[in-house]
Write an enzyme that holds these catalytic residues in place. Structure first.
Site, PDB file in Angstrom:
ATOM      1  N   ASP A   1      44.522  64.174   1.941  1.00  0.00           N
ATOM      2  CA  ASP A   1      45.010  62.726   0.893  1.00  0.00           C
ATOM      3  C   ASP A   1      43.561  61.744   1.106  1.00  0.00           C
ATOM      4  O   ASP A   1      43.658  61.771   2.280  1.00  0.00           O
ATOM      5  CB  ASP A   1      46.236  62.414   0.662  1.00  0.00           C
ATOM      6  CG  ASP A   1      46.423  61.607  -0.505  1.00  0.00           C
ATOM      7  OD1 ASP A   1      46.270  61.507  -1.101  1.00  0.00           O
ATOM      8  OD2 ASP A   1      46.692  60.552  -0.159  1.00  0.00           O
TER       9      ASP A   1
ATOM     10  N   ASP B   1      50.626  60.924   3.358  1.00  0.00           N
ATOM     11  CA  ASP B   1      50.948  60.275   3.978  1.00  0.00           C
ATOM     12  C   ASP B   1      52.162  59.575   2.283  1.00  0.00           C
ATOM     13  O   ASP B   1      52.870  58.743   2.807  1.00  0.00           O
ATOM     14  CB  ASP B   1      50.440  59.325   4.447  1.00  0.00           C
ATOM     15  CG  ASP B   1      49.770  57.902   3.540  1.00  0.00           C
ATOM     16  OD1 ASP B   1      49.782  58.415   2.207  1.00  0.00           O
ATOM     17  OD2 ASP B   1      49.721  56.660   3.901  1.00  0.00           O
TER      18      ASP B   1
ATOM     19  N   THR C   1      44.793  58.579   0.265  1.00  0.00           N
ATOM     20  CA  THR C   1      45.071  56.911  -0.325  1.00  0.00           C
ATOM     21  C   THR C   1      45.702  57.458   0.969  1.00  0.00           C
ATOM     22  O   THR C   1      46.548  58.269   1.016  1.00  0.00           O
ATOM     23  CB  THR C   1      45.706  56.175  -1.053  1.00  0.00           C
ATOM     24  OG1 THR C   1      44.389  56.441  -2.260  1.00  0.00           O
ATOM     25  CG2 THR C   1      46.629  55.277  -0.530  1.00  0.00           C
TER      26      THR C   1
END
Length: 847
Positions: free
Chosen positions: A533, A734, A535
């Site tokens: 991912d 996350d 961010t």
């Protein structure tokens, strides 16, 4: 509806399968049953009473199904409903917390014969007979008391205020228990050596010319002396081996001790009968002096050498769990609590959430929390694996067990006891160490047939030697049959995988890589593609507002910012929080917003008075029919090409400005991605951000590819597509939006800095939360699986070569026979060799 129930009565994977099959026969439900935790997650069209489920289980065995927390079977009523878990089976926690039994008094088999089953008392494994090992856990703070005045109890060692004697711990520690077990074996070994040595000398004295012992007594009397000396060895020092052998036979769970008990027991009983009733033996068994050959020296030397093997294993096994012990040592025993103007020293157990604590220079942080006052430097290397201390300021998180630098600071306790990161890491390591890797299935399958096959080979050896061997053929057959029984070692095979997993998981924990179970290690070793991912994974996950731009002459930038923070005040998205911080710095006041709605993957909308507001990406502008001028579109595109995130702001059906948010790429990301690519892995980025930003980040990091503007469902489907093409996929993320993809991937990797849901969905958690951890995890999995294969190769090779040699296959060609005593030494060292090979993982470099 999806409900979770507790199941009691399961002890192995066979039980788990029986329960699952029984429940799935109930009409209108489908179930997934887990052994650890012992739960059934049941999906049902309409609520099914617990009694009906219990009836189904009663047909499968003595199993019980209850609602969590209930000890007795409830009667059905409208409140008879288990806890509802919605669409997720796992409950959120701070870090993939294993719900296995944990704590003092929990023991497990080092070979995991019954999966992750644990026992409440020390003893022998009922399947393989090996000593159970105590699970290490964070114990409550040690209390000290006076041996003469037990009413005196203190939190730390010192002198008794009444009599002056040294205070002693009120409870033994894990190390004490391990040391006691080792001392017990050492004591028995000394007794065994003391009595076995003279037996061996008496037996071997026949090889000395003019045997001096025979001048003192005849051979028949020396045989009686050997019997007397063997009694302490057989009935005290090594009696436990025969107890385990007998237990294995009556339960028909044959193991190494079956073979030892059979081999050494037959040799000793044969010798006893030879002394008591020598006339029943044919002449082939008699010496030139007319006595029958006795094998007291073979029986006692075999048993003593096996005891030596157990002693070495006990010491080596203690070293395999050294990582957990080192983590346990990090747990502080007491803390300084601030009460108004006073400070007092309290035990860790007495700290509660919200307490204000003072941490002095060089002290360990007592519990998890955040810095309340002071700017300090914290050494987090023991948890994150990173040697460089981390600067902390008010509001920053601190973890239990980490070490304060040179300044005093105050902190507020947020997580205490078993909730702290340190406690959860230890529980996770314990659980992973007990889990079975799929590669172990081969060893388990072989072990199931091992002992019966060895016994058959032993009998066949005796028959072949008795028929075709040289004189005295029956004696040759007897000795070689015993050698076959003794040299075979199913334990080396059984320990091959668990020892490597235990050491590897501990090594990972010390490096900031937390492994959920052994299967995750094996899957990580097989991956082809790493999906990341953006961010919080590639970037720091700490977005900040660069600027707010108004393209309407009627709206100033301050007016635009005020509307943006008002709309974002109800959002928890990291980008929204960045705008709120930006507004607070400029002392902006928020205005009331009604009809607020967050639209996943697009942005937020709401009403300010009669004006409809929208803040988000281009897809959101299309959804609310907001017009974007060409000039505005060009300005936004220019920012996006620089890798920045831009959100449009619209009032009514007109976009009137935008906010530019940047999220710095982590310094470690580029290096980590390069490492993964050097190891032959493809690295792809899936992000919900716009294409221009994703393209800029991808080019900066030299990624193998990227997908932009992806919703959670899109990430999930793309991973399915990659898997359908034959790829093994690891997904690192996350956020909550990453959880579905993490669960779908062959192996999910969660950043420890991320959300609880993401961590629960992952098989591997990186404490520090940067991509270097993925490279470490991949290297660790490669090393552990290689070590397991080496152990299995050695264990299989040892038995494949050792058993035929013990049977005498070399005799026709080289005249070589293997003494049962040499066979016992080889068997004892084989298990130790497997453990020592596993310990090499402790020195593995993961950088």
């Amino acid at each position: 509806m999806k409900h979770t129930y507790e199941i009691t009565g399961m002890s192995c994977q066979g039980c788990r399968q029986s329960v699952e099959n029984a429940l799935n026969k109930v009409e209108g439900i489908s179930s997934v049953v887990t052994l650890n935790p012992p739960e059934a997650t049941i999906t049902m069209e309409n609520h099914v009473p617990t009694e009906k489920l219990q009836e189904a289980l009663a047909k499968a065995g003595k199993y019980k199904i209850t609602m969590p927390g209930n000890q007795h079977m409830p009667t059905h009523n409208h409140n008879d409903m288990p806890h509802h878990t919605g669409s997720a089976i796992e409950q959120p926690g701070t870090i993939a917390k294993p719900r296995a039994n944990a704590g003092p008094g929990i023991y497990y088999c080092p070979m995991h014969c019954e999966g992750e089953k644990v026992y409440n008392q020390a003893g022998d494994c009922p399947v393989c007979g090996m000593d159970l090992v105590k699970q290490h856990s964070v114990a409550k703070s040690t209390k000290y008391s006076c041996p003469m005045h037990p009413e005196v109890i203190r939190d730390e060692p010192g002198a008794c205020p009444i009599c002056g004697m040294d205070l002693v711990p009120m409870a033994a520690t894990d190390d004490d228990e391990e040391d006691n077990a080792y001392a017990r074996l050492a004591r028995k070994f000394k007794v065994a050596v003391l009595f076995t040595a003279p037996i061996f000398i008496i037996s071997m004295s026949e090889m000395i010319p003019g045997n001096p012992l025979f001048k003192l007594m005849d051979l028949r009397y020396w045989n009686w002396v050997q019997l007397a000396l063997s009694l302490p060895v057989v009935f005290y020092a090594t009696w436990m081996f025969f107890e385990r052998a007998w237990r294995s036979v009556i339960t028909w769970k044959l193991n190494m001790f079956t073979l030892i008990g059979l081999g050494a027991g037959v040799a000793w009983l044969f010798s006893l009968i030879a002394l008591l009733i020598p006339s029943v033996f044919p002449d082939q068994f008699k010496t030139h002096a007319g006595t029958v050959y006795v094998y007291f020296e073979a029986a006692t030397v075999i048993l003593t050498l096996v005891l030596l093997g157990q002693l070495l294993e006990a010491r080596a096994h203690g070293r395999t769990s050294s990582a957990i012990k080192e983590l346990l040592k990090l747990a502080p025993n007491q803390a300084t609590k601030i009460l108004g103007e006073k400070e007092m020293t309290v035990a860790i157990d007495d700290i509660q959430k919200g307490d204000l604590l003072r941490v002095k220079p060089g002290e360990k942080v007592p519990v998890d929390g955040y810095v309340e006052g002071g700017e300090v430097t914290i050494d987090e290397s023991m948890i994150s694996g990173e040697p460089i201390p981390v600067d902390k300021k008010p509001g920053d998180k601190v973890s239990s067990g980490t070490i304060n630098g040179t300044k005093t600071f105050t902190m507020v306790a947020e997580k205490v006891g078993s909730e702290t990161l340190l406690s959860l890491i230890i529980e996770m390591v314990n659980s992973a160490s007990r889990s079975k890797a799929p590669i172990q299935k081969l060893a388990d399958k072989i072990s199931g047939y091992f002992v019966p096959v060895v016994v058959f080979i032993s009998i066949a050896t005796f028959i072949v030697w008795a028929i075709y061997g040289p004189e005295p053929s029956i004696v040759y057959g007897f000795v070689n049959a015993i050698a076959v029984l003794i040299i075979a070692c199913p334990c080396a095979l059984g320990l091959a995988t668990p020892m490597s997993v235990m050491v590897g998981v501990g090594k990972g924990a010390k490096s900031g890589v937390l492994i959920k179970n052994a299967e995750s290690l094996e899957k990580m070793n097989a991956i082809d593609i790493v999906v990341i991912d953006k961010t919080g994974t590639v970037t720091e996950g700490k977005p900040s507002v660069e600027k707010v731009v108004s393209t309407s002459s009627n709206v100033t930038e301050d007016d635009l910012l005020q509307k943006i923070i008002s709309l974002n005040s109800s959002s928890e998205h990291p980008l929204a929080q960045a705008t709120l911080r930006f507004g607070e710095e400029r002392h902006m006041k928020r205005m009331p917003i009604t009809h607020f709605e967050a639209i996943t993957g697009k942005g937020v909308i709401g009403l300010l008075g009669q004006d409809s507001l929208a803040l988000g990406n281009e897809k959101l502008m299309e959804q609310v029919n907001a017009e974007i001028d060409a000039d505005l579109l060009e300005q936004v595109s220019a920012e996006q090409r620089q890798g920045k995130t831009v959100s449009y702001f619209a009032v009514g059906n007109k976009a009137i400005g935008y906010v530019v948010i940047s999220d710095k790429i982590k310094a470690s990301s580029k290096e980590a991605i390069h490492k993964l690519q050097k190891e032959g892995l493809q690295v792809l980025m899936f992000t919900g951000d716009n294409d221009a930003t994703a393209k800029s980040v991808s080019a900066n990091l030299n990624l193998d590819g990227y997908k932009a503007q992806m919703l959670p469902h899109d990430k999930l489907e793309e991973i399915k597509r990659l898997q359908a093409s034959g790829k093994k996929v690891a997904m690192a993320g996350d956020g909550i939006n990453d959880a579905p993809a993490l669960a779908q991937a062959d192996i999910g990797i969660a950043m420890g800095t991320g959300t609880d849901v993401a961590i629960e969905s992952a098989g591997i958690t990186l404490v520090k939360g940067d991509l270097n951890g993925i490279a470490k995890a991949h290297m660790l999995s490669h090393k552990v699986i290689g070590n397991i294969k080496g152990n299995l190769f050695f264990a299989l090779g040892y038995n494949i070569l050792g058993i035929p040699i013990a049977a005498g296959v070399l005799y026709p060609f080289f005249g070589i026979l293997l003494s049962p005593m040499i066979a016992a030494l080889a068997m004892s060292l084989s298990s130790v060799s497997v453990i020592m090979n596993s310990l090499r993982l402790k020195n593995t470099e993961l950088e």
